[in-house]
Write an enzyme that holds these catalytic residues in place. Sequence first.
Site, PDB file in Angstrom:
ATOM      1  N   GLU A   1       4.723  -6.499 -10.449  1.00 58.69           N
ATOM      2  CA  GLU A   1       4.884  -7.643  -9.546  1.00 58.69           C
ATOM      3  C   GLU A   1       6.003  -8.588 -10.012  1.00 58.69           C
ATOM      4  O   GLU A   1       5.835  -9.805 -10.078  1.00 58.69           O
ATOM      5  CB  GLU A   1       3.562  -8.402  -9.399  1.00 58.69           C
ATOM      6  CG  GLU A   1       2.411  -7.564  -8.878  1.00 58.69           C
ATOM      7  CD  GLU A   1       2.518  -7.195  -7.392  1.00 58.69           C
ATOM      8  OE1 GLU A   1       3.491  -7.622  -6.741  1.00 58.69           O
ATOM      9  OE2 GLU A   1       1.634  -6.480  -6.903  1.00 58.69           O
TER      10      GLU A   1
ATOM     11  N   GLY B   1       2.114   2.563  -2.802  1.00 62.41           N
ATOM     12  CA  GLY B   1       1.912   3.252  -4.075  1.00 62.41           C
ATOM     13  C   GLY B   1       2.818   2.775  -5.197  1.00 62.41           C
ATOM     14  O   GLY B   1       3.003   3.491  -6.179  1.00 62.41           O
TER      15      GLY B   1
ATOM     16  N   PHE C   1       0.805  -1.218   0.000  1.00 67.19           N
ATOM     17  CA  PHE C   1       0.000   0.000   0.000  1.00 67.19           C
ATOM     18  C   PHE C   1       0.844   1.276   0.000  1.00 67.19           C
ATOM     19  O   PHE C   1       0.382   2.332   0.411  1.00 67.19           O
ATOM     20  CB  PHE C   1      -0.991   0.023   1.177  1.00 67.19           C
ATOM     21  CG  PHE C   1      -1.932  -1.142   1.178  1.00 67.19           C
ATOM     22  CD1 PHE C   1      -3.017  -1.166   0.316  1.00 67.19           C
ATOM     23  CD2 PHE C   1      -1.719  -2.212   2.021  1.00 67.19           C
ATOM     24  CE1 PHE C   1      -3.880  -2.250   0.311  1.00 67.19           C
ATOM     25  CE2 PHE C   1      -2.573  -3.296   2.020  1.00 67.19           C
ATOM     26  CZ  PHE C   1      -3.658  -3.320   1.166  1.00 67.19           C
TER      27      PHE C   1
END
Length: 116
Positions: free
Chosen positions: A105, A36, A34
């Site tokens: 990712e 960003g 979280f």
Amino acid sequence: MLRDDPRTQESLHIHQRRQHQDGGWIEVICGSMFSGKTEELIRRIKRAVIARQVVQVFKPSLDDRYDAVQVASHNGTYFSAAPVSNVAQMRAALEPNAQVVAVDEAQFFEPAVVDF
């Protein structure tokens, strides 16, 4: 969190390293959950598109939390991406005229993603 939020600036890190003799490089956006990271990746992709660079985006096919064929941030920002299972599929799908290649990712891919 917003880009100007000091908490984001403390937890989001961007590392750049020269990779190839032809002037190409790799940039790694890293940070906690979280923080960003994907939002920053999408921001950079959009800037490249605005600059009329040929952009190609990949994501791991196993990551379908928000969308199977888009990179998605927690704040609801999306960008179209090709889902692939491994680096070999990425190489096979890579367009020869791609100027910017984004991988979301990357930790889900084998170590060969660094040399991609």
